[in-house]
Scaffold this motif. Structure first.
Motif, PDB file in Angstrom:
ATOM      1  N   ILE A  75       0.908  -1.297  -0.120  1.00 32.37           N
ATOM      2  CA  ILE A  75       0.248  -0.017   0.049  1.00 32.37           C
ATOM      3  C   ILE A  75       0.976   1.227  -0.108  1.00 32.37           C
ATOM      4  N   PRO A  76       0.772   2.125  -1.017  1.00 34.32           N
ATOM      5  CA  PRO A  76       1.697   3.052  -1.114  1.00 34.32           C
ATOM      6  C   PRO A  76       1.554   4.195  -0.037  1.00 34.32           C
ATOM      7  N   SER A  77       2.270   4.843   0.412  1.00 32.95           N
ATOM      8  CA  SER A  77       2.112   5.948   1.252  1.00 32.95           C
ATOM      9  C   SER A  77       0.952   7.170   1.094  1.00 32.95           C
ATOM     10  N   ASP A  78       0.952   7.065  -0.185  1.00 26.29           N
ATOM     11  CA  ASP A  78      -0.163   8.158  -0.691  1.00 26.29           C
ATOM     12  C   ASP A  78      -1.601   7.695  -0.862  1.00 26.29           C
ATOM     13  N   VAL A  79      -1.615   6.385  -0.347  1.00 21.05           N
ATOM     14  CA  VAL A  79      -3.141   5.764  -0.450  1.00 21.05           C
ATOM     15  C   VAL A  79      -3.577   5.596   1.241  1.00 21.05           C
ATOM     16  N   THR A  80      -4.889   6.361   1.202  1.00 21.00           N
ATOM     17  CA  THR A  80      -5.439   6.288   2.724  1.00 21.00           C
ATOM     18  C   THR A  80      -6.163   5.206   2.741  1.00 21.00           C
ATOM     19  N   VAL A  81      -5.939   4.563   3.899  1.00 23.30           N
ATOM     20  CA  VAL A  81      -6.679   3.354   4.256  1.00 23.30           C
ATOM     21  C   VAL A  81      -7.680   3.898   5.406  1.00 23.30           C
TER      22      VAL A  81
END
Length: 433
Positions: free
Chosen positions: A320-326
């Motif tokens: 999960i890339p750092s610029d993807v919000t979970v």
């Protein structure tokens, strides 16, 4: 003839004089406390109501034709199955969907076996042009207990879908995860758009081109041979990897080879979107994809949700890339734990209130009896729940709270009668002697 007091009296006399009574009470309390931690916690109770969907495809048929040739004959057939309570059906263009509901308490395995046996025994009644029935069982465990939403201002629906698909494979490896579904995003699609003029010029038809595509997009075992004490399997054909591979497919060889790229435009990318998922508020809205997680039967929803979320946290920065919000948009495990703990607290509060009430009205010794009898009874009940495979949910806890009233009423009546009996003059004189 039984002794005076009957079975209850003899049991009471035995436990009053037995030295094992304190040990039995301690073991019962420990068993109940262990059951509280070990019992699976759920939002809803495990009510066994088998429901099975039956799909039949009949391409090109109108809804009226599907209803008369497929749906109605299948309804009459399904009504012959023992245990069927309701049948709901929907007929649309080329599709018939029938929902079969069995009586409450019918075993799911028995219902599926009966329905499949009935359908397979009557395959000769399937009308021409209709597909074999597709059977899909449904249960309460199909409802997702956890929903995780991936959103980003940088990536589009297509990229988020690919990230979510990789994350889905990782979540499926968690123990007791039943089904993982992706909602939103766009899948990868290889779109072939035929040019009618070129197709006609080469004397081709869309059906022949589709057959050539299907023939080229498969791999088969063509044989094997042995060499150097090894067996080597020979496979021919292959699958289409990208638009360039598809363009090299020969769709006609008369009189010269005609490639797919000569008669069609090929695009490798996202499919046409059928739905959208967005995340955000009034200020900004970002593309999103939701991952819905369902659990297996009789699994602790709280523990499973924690395991899945822990696995997702491990993948942050890797898959999960750092610029993807979970974002956790639904967590039935958390709500199930909150409601279970709240009901357990109210159960404890009810016991304490009753003990204090009896202490103020009858005495502390009498309240001590109630303070021991009710927790031991509830503890044994929870232990039996665990042994029989029940879950801790709102219905079972409400039932236990309701049963406290019966237990308290019985305890008050018995203790009050003992107190009244001991306060009688003749019994008081006996005690003084």
């Amino acid at each position: 003839m039984t002794k005076k007091g009957g079975i209850a009296g003899r049991l009471a006399a035995y436990f009053i004089d037995s030295k094992l009574t304190p040990l039995f009470i301690a073991v019962s309390i420990l068993a109940g406390a262990g059951a509280v931690f070990l019992l699976p916690r759920e939002e809803e109770p495990q009510i066994i109501v088998p429901m099975i969907d039956v799909f039949v495809q009949m391409p090109g048929a109108s809804p009226r034709e599907v209803a008369s040739r497929v749906t109605k004959p299948m309804e009459k057939l399904l009504w012959e199955i023992p245990g069927v309570e309701y049948i709901y059906s929907t007929s649309s263009s080329g599709t018939s969907m029938t929902v079969v509901r069995f009586r409450v308490g019918t075993k799911e395995e028995d219902a599926i076996v009966r329905l499949n046996t009935k359908l397979h025994a009557n395959t000769d009644l399937i009308p021409a042009g209709a597909s074999p029935p597709l059977v899909k069982p449904r249960s309460i465990d199909d409802v997702p207990i956890l929903a995780i939403t991936l959103s980003s201002e940088r990536y589009d629906h297509f990229t988020l879908r690919r990230l979510a698909a990789h994350l889905r494979n990782e979540i499926k490896q968690v123990t007791d995860v039943s089904e993982v579904t992706l909602i939103g995003g766009t899948r990868r699609e290889l779109r072939v758009t035929l040019d009618p003029a070129r197709v006609a010029a080469h004397r081709l038809t869309p059906a022949s081109i589709a057959a050539a595509l299907q023939q080229a997009n498969q791999q088969t075992d063509s044989g094997s041979f042995s060499a150097a004490d090894r067996e080597i399997v020979v496979r021919t054909g292959g699958f289409i990897a990208n638009a360039e591979d598809a363009g090299r497919i020969v769709v006609s060889a008369n009189p010269s080879p005609v490639y797919l790229r000569d008669v069609a435009t090929i695009a490798d990318g996202p499919e046409e979107p059928s739905d959208y998922v967005f995340a955000g508020g009034h200020e900004s809205i970002s593309p999103a994809v939701t991952i819905a997680v369902a659990k297996r039967k009789a699994t602790n929803a709280t523990n499973l949700a924690d395991l899945v979320l822990a696995r997702v946290d491990e993948l942050k920065g890797i898959a999960i890339p750092s610029d993807v919000t979970v974002t956790v948009s639904r967590n039935y495990g958390e709500t199930a734990a909150e409601k279970s703990n709240e009901l357990l607290f109210h159960m404890l509060l009810a016991i304490v209130s009753v003990v204090i009430l009896i202490a103020l009205t009858l005495g502390w010794r009498e309240s001590g009896i109630v303070a021991i009898a009710i927790p031991v009874t509830l503890a044994l009940t929870l232990a039996v729940f665990y042994l029989l495979g029940y879950t801790l949910n709102r219905v079972t806890l409400f039932a236990l709270i309701f049963s406290i009233g019966i237990l308290v009423d019985d305890a008050i009546v018995v203790v009050e009668n003992i107190v009244r009996h001991n306060r009688l003059p003749q019994n008081r004189h006996r005690s003084l002697r």
